[in-house]
Design an enzyme around this catalytic site. Structure first.
Site, PDB file in Angstrom:
ATOM      1  N   ARG A 115       0.789  -1.096  -0.146  1.00 43.71           N
ATOM      2  CA  ARG A 115      -0.473  -0.203   0.098  1.00 43.71           C
ATOM      3  C   ARG A 115       0.751   0.825   0.565  1.00 43.71           C
ATOM      4  O   ARG A 115       0.639   2.256  -0.618  1.00 43.71           O
ATOM      5  CB  ARG A 115      -0.621  -0.089   1.133  1.00 43.71           C
ATOM      6  N   SER A 116       1.868   1.822   0.957  1.00 47.35           N
ATOM      7  CA  SER A 116       2.606   2.579   0.348  1.00 47.35           C
ATOM      8  C   SER A 116       3.791   2.648  -0.762  1.00 47.35           C
ATOM      9  O   SER A 116       4.007   4.022  -0.857  1.00 47.35           O
ATOM     10  CB  SER A 116       4.081   1.847   1.662  1.00 47.35           C
ATOM     11  N   GLU A 158      14.482  14.949   6.279  1.00 49.14           N
ATOM     12  CA  GLU A 158      15.471  14.877   6.848  1.00 49.14           C
ATOM     13  C   GLU A 158      15.830  14.081   7.682  1.00 49.14           C
ATOM     14  O   GLU A 158      14.923  14.506   9.156  1.00 49.14           O
ATOM     15  CB  GLU A 158      16.167  16.198   6.350  1.00 49.14           C
ATOM     16  N   GLN A 304     -15.496 -15.623  27.607  1.00 48.91           N
ATOM     17  CA  GLN A 304     -16.048 -14.355  27.560  1.00 48.91           C
ATOM     18  C   GLN A 304     -15.123 -13.426  27.126  1.00 48.91           C
ATOM     19  O   GLN A 304     -15.617 -12.465  26.701  1.00 48.91           O
ATOM     20  CB  GLN A 304     -16.704 -13.759  29.014  1.00 48.91           C
ATOM     21  N   LEU A 363      -2.432 -15.052  20.373  1.00 46.09           N
ATOM     22  CA  LEU A 363      -2.020 -16.155  19.285  1.00 46.09           C
ATOM     23  C   LEU A 363      -1.055 -17.479  19.939  1.00 46.09           C
ATOM     24  O   LEU A 363      -0.462 -18.088  19.660  1.00 46.09           O
ATOM     25  CB  LEU A 363      -1.617 -16.066  18.394  1.00 46.09           C
ATOM     26  N   GLU A 388       4.448  10.309   7.482  1.00 46.54           N
ATOM     27  CA  GLU A 388       2.614  10.792   7.269  1.00 46.54           C
ATOM     28  C   GLU A 388       2.584  11.848   7.906  1.00 46.54           C
ATOM     29  O   GLU A 388       1.073  11.884   8.561  1.00 46.54           O
ATOM     30  CB  GLU A 388       1.591   9.901   6.603  1.00 46.54           C
ATOM     31  N   THR A 390       4.160  12.134  12.439  1.00 46.60           N
ATOM     32  CA  THR A 390       3.022  10.992  13.912  1.00 46.60           C
ATOM     33  C   THR A 390       2.054  11.116  14.730  1.00 46.60           C
ATOM     34  O   THR A 390       1.165  11.732  14.313  1.00 46.60           O
ATOM     35  CB  THR A 390       4.605  10.647  14.650  1.00 46.60           C
ATOM     36  N   PHE A 408       2.881  22.735  18.387  1.00 47.94           N
ATOM     37  CA  PHE A 408       4.452  22.480  18.349  1.00 47.94           C
ATOM     38  C   PHE A 408       5.312  22.968  18.612  1.00 47.94           C
ATOM     39  O   PHE A 408       5.202  24.151  19.722  1.00 47.94           O
ATOM     40  CB  PHE A 408       4.249  22.308  16.999  1.00 47.94           C
TER      41      PHE A 408
HETATM   42  C1  LIG Z   1       9.163   3.464   6.185  1.00 44.50           C
HETATM   43  C2  LIG Z   1       9.524   4.596   6.524  1.00 44.50           C
HETATM   44  C3  LIG Z   1       9.430   5.242   5.455  1.00 44.50           C
HETATM   45  C4  LIG Z   1       8.841   6.672   5.253  1.00 44.50           C
HETATM   46  N1  LIG Z   1       8.897   6.987   3.569  1.00 44.50           N
HETATM   47  C5  LIG Z   1       9.094   8.533   3.628  1.00 44.50           C
HETATM   48  C6  LIG Z   1       8.799   9.235   2.091  1.00 44.50           C
HETATM   49  O1  LIG Z   1       8.648   7.896   1.173  1.00 44.50           O
HETATM   50  N2  LIG Z   1       9.005  10.820   2.078  1.00 44.50           N
HETATM   51  C7  LIG Z   1       8.974  11.522   3.046  1.00 44.50           C
HETATM   52  O2  LIG Z   1       9.466  12.482   3.111  1.00 44.50           O
HETATM   53  N3  LIG Z   1       9.041  11.042   4.334  1.00 44.50           N
HETATM   54  C8  LIG Z   1       9.153   8.877   4.609  1.00 44.50           C
HETATM   55  N4  LIG Z   1       9.568   8.873   5.779  1.00 44.50           N
HETATM   56  C9  LIG Z   1       9.684   9.532   6.928  1.00 44.50           C
HETATM   57  C10 LIG Z   1       8.272  10.371   7.754  1.00 44.50           C
HETATM   58  O3  LIG Z   1       7.950  10.697   7.816  1.00 44.50           O
HETATM   59  C11 LIG Z   1       9.106  11.046   9.477  1.00 44.50           C
HETATM   60  O4  LIG Z   1       9.530   9.415   9.931  1.00 44.50           O
HETATM   61  C12 LIG Z   1       8.299  11.101  10.151  1.00 44.50           C
HETATM   62  O5  LIG Z   1       7.474  12.305   9.555  1.00 44.50           O
HETATM   63  C13 LIG Z   1       8.670  11.266  11.945  1.00 44.50           C
HETATM   64  O6  LIG Z   1       9.867  12.151  11.755  1.00 44.50           O
HETATM   65  P1  LIG Z   1      11.136  11.600  12.253  1.00 44.50           P
HETATM   66  O7  LIG Z   1      11.405  10.468  11.910  1.00 44.50           O
HETATM   67  O8  LIG Z   1      12.487  12.370  12.008  1.00 44.50           O
HETATM   68  O9  LIG Z   1      10.838  12.307  14.115  1.00 44.50           O
HETATM   69  P2  LIG Z   1      11.100  13.330  14.585  1.00 44.50           P
HETATM   70  O10 LIG Z   1      10.367  13.758  13.580  1.00 44.50           O
HETATM   71  O11 LIG Z   1      12.743  13.939  15.399  1.00 44.50           O
HETATM   72  O12 LIG Z   1      10.064  12.494  15.915  1.00 44.50           O
HETATM   73  C14 LIG Z   1      10.833  12.389  17.141  1.00 44.50           C
HETATM   74  C15 LIG Z   1       9.109  11.494  17.871  1.00 44.50           C
HETATM   75  O13 LIG Z   1       8.450  13.418  18.044  1.00 44.50           O
HETATM   76  C16 LIG Z   1       7.236  13.660  18.441  1.00 44.50           C
HETATM   77  N5  LIG Z   1       7.290  15.162  18.360  1.00 44.50           N
HETATM   78  C17 LIG Z   1       8.019  15.923  17.425  1.00 44.50           C
HETATM   79  N6  LIG Z   1       7.314  16.876  17.200  1.00 44.50           N
HETATM   80  C18 LIG Z   1       6.252  16.470  18.602  1.00 44.50           C
HETATM   81  C19 LIG Z   1       6.075  18.120  19.459  1.00 44.50           C
HETATM   82  N7  LIG Z   1       5.321  19.165  18.840  1.00 44.50           N
HETATM   83  N8  LIG Z   1       5.588  18.171  20.550  1.00 44.50           N
HETATM   84  C20 LIG Z   1       5.476  16.818  21.169  1.00 44.50           C
HETATM   85  N9  LIG Z   1       6.589  15.760  20.415  1.00 44.50           N
HETATM   86  C21 LIG Z   1       6.764  15.877  19.031  1.00 44.50           C
HETATM   87  C22 LIG Z   1       6.952  12.364  17.369  1.00 44.50           C
HETATM   88  O14 LIG Z   1       5.411  12.346  17.180  1.00 44.50           O
HETATM   89  C23 LIG Z   1       8.072  11.439  17.462  1.00 44.50           C
HETATM   90  O15 LIG Z   1       7.402  10.484  18.084  1.00 44.50           O
HETATM   91  C24 LIG Z   1       8.902   7.732   5.784  1.00 44.50           C
HETATM   92  C25 LIG Z   1       8.962   7.107   7.239  1.00 44.50           C
HETATM   93  C26 LIG Z   1       9.309   5.448   7.497  1.00 44.50           C
HETATM   94  C27 LIG Z   1       9.974   5.179   8.681  1.00 44.50           C
END
Ligand SMILES: Cc1cc2nc3c(=O)[nH]c(=O)nc-3n(C[C@H](O)[C@H](O)[C@H](O)COP(=O)(O)OP(=O)(O)OC[C@H]3O[C@@H](n4cnc5c(N)ncnc54)[C@H](O)[C@@H]3O)c2cc1C
Length: 408
Positions: A115-116, A158, A304, A363, A388, A390, A408
């Site tokens: 799906r991704s 990034e 239950q 399971l 997309e 968190t 934020f």
């Molecule tokens: C398998 C996979 C596929 C992906 N595919 C793509 C892709 O195709 N293109 C793309 O661009 N990206 C992609 N991503 C990236 C994904 O969108 C990011 O991992 C995601 O947005 C989170 O960013 P980060 O990993 O840097 O975590 P961070 O932004 O560093 O977040 C770390 C933690 O901090 C929390 N947090 C963040 N901000 C706040 C706040 N203001 N207050 C409180 N808590 C906060 C978050 O909820 C999280 O728990 C993919 C990620 C994975 C794992």
């Protein structure tokens, strides 16, 4: 393409459902959401369901175990019209949003990785090219992508913080008539297999989208190894070292964060439907398992506590189905608000992750084996709840809507 979806006739769709025939209700659709679908929407669902039953389920466990994306399925996905299915023209199917949601739901019943793959191609690459691209860019990429002959990826995140895309460091500068791109992206679905990357970069003119092609000097896209989630999907890093791009590679229609954010809204919409499929796959397997697993003299399904857990899964799936259908109808009516997408993505991914974990537990020891689907779905959904936006990010979006305050 539409024709290939429409002419294939009603497929089994529900064929993998539990064999019991004495039920008045479909255990995976207690509120008969299916009857709310138009004939075309139901046909799309059946067609994708048949593809998943016949071609995805037989191979997906092995792909997951081998950390391999089933690239051999791409021609059939294209033949069914599933790439860019919401786009009119360019060889795309021009389906409505509910049909797109159902495509995501059925594909994710197979595996979140598949799906991704389709979400990225459709919502994160074809959508921005269609929405913000030049005529030449559309003509070049959209028909080839619809046919599955060109694969795309979307580079926004990034390494220093995906939740805060405004802090991006990747940048492009004008040099002569060209642009020179430097920086890197992390966690990019399809990166290594992509023919074209939609890359978002900071410029003196705002945030612009660039079409970076595989093989351009200075561009590399190594795969990220050792993932314990989405193992049947390709995830990559992208590196740009003085990549020289002609002006014709810039998406002319947008120069702000609105560009990538509008793509995310499209993709998150589809993702809100997808995990319904994962949850259904888990519940379906549990209904069969608890009927035959005898403990303390009777099947688990007679206990239950087990019934409470199964009933709670059905309750959550039903709520998610109704939420997604309403979301789709709002989208098709042009009344969708991004906060509604956030609420649905948060609710439905959390629903599916909790169900997959609970099924894994029900399971017993077998739950840690990939012979049963819950642990694979559970591990996959750990990515789906993170990418997309968190779960926390979507909660903050809803919180902002309620209070008027950005926390934020
Ligand atoms: C398998 C996979 C596929 C992906 N595919 C793509 C892709 O195709 N293109 C793309 O661009 N990206 C992609 N991503 C990236 C994904 O969108 C990011 O991992 C995601 O947005 C989170 O960013 P980060 O990993 O840097 O975590 P961070 O932004 O560093 O977040 C770390 C933690 O901090 C929390 N947090 C963040 N901000 C706040 C706040 N203001 N207050 C409180 N808590 C906060 C978050 O909820 C999280 O728990 C993919 C990620 C994975 C794992």
């Amino acid at each position: 393409m539409v024709e290939s979806v429409k002419k294939s006739g009603p497929g089994p769709g529900q064929e993998a459902r539990p064999a019991r025939t004495d039920r008045a209700l479909d255990p995976l659709d207690l509120f008969d959401v299916r009857s709310e679908l138009s004939e075309d929407e139901a046909l799309v669902q059946d067609t994708v369901a048949r593809f998943v039953d016949d071609q995805v389920l037989p191979v997906i466990r092995e792909c997951f175990e081998q950390h391999r994306f089933p690239q051999e399925l791409i021609p059939e996905i294209a033949a069914l019209g599933l790439f860019g299915s919401s786009i009119e023209g360019y060889g795309c199917a021009g389906l409505n949003s509910v049909a797109y949601g159902l495509i995501c739901q059925e594909l994710e019943r197979g595996d979140s990785g598949l799906r991704s793959f389709v979400s990225v191609q459709s919502s994160l690459v074809m959508y921005p090219i269609h929405e913000f691209g030049s005529d030449a860019q559309k003509d070049r990429w959209l028909p080839a992508m619809a046919r599955g002959e060109a694969i795309g990826c979307f580079g926004l995140t990034e390494a220093h913080g995906g939740s805060d895309p405004a802090s991006m460091k990747t940048h492009a500068r004008r040099q002569g008539g060209d642009w020179v791109l430097n920086g890197s992206k992390m966690w990019i679905t399809n990166g290594t297999i992509a023919d074209v990357a939609v890359v978002w970069a900071r410029t003196d003119e705002g945030i612009r989208g660039f079409l970076v092609e595989r093989g351009m000097p200075g561009f590399s896209a190594p795969e990220i190894e050792n993932k314990m989630s989405l193992r049947a999907s390709v995830t990559s890093a992208l590196f740009f070292d003085n990549v020289r791009l002609p002006e014709s590679s810039v998406l002319p229609g947008v120069s702000s964060l609105r560009g990538p954010l509008s793509c995310l809204s499209q993709a998150r919409y589809g993702i809100s439907w997808g995990p319904i499929g994962s949850a259904q796959a888990c519940l379906q397997e549990m209904l069969a398992y608890t009927e035959t697993r005898v403990l303390f003299g009777s099947p688990l399904s007679h206990k239950q506590l087990i019934q409470v857990r199964l009933a709670d899964m059905a309750r959550r799936i039903t709520a998610a189905q109704l939420l997604s259908l309403r979301l789709g109808r709002l989208k098709d009516a042009g009344r969708l608000h991004p906060t509604q997408v956030s609420l649905a993505k948060w609710n439905n991914v959390r629903m599916a992750l909790d169900i997959a974990r609970d099924c894994r537990d029900m399971l017993g020891g077998s739950g840690i084996s990939a012979e049963y689907v819950p642990v694979r779905h559970m591990l996959n959904l750990e990515s789906v709840i993170t990418y997309e936006g968190t779960e926390s990010v979507h909660q903050l979006v809803v919180g902002k809507e309620l209070t008027g305050v950005s926390a934020f």
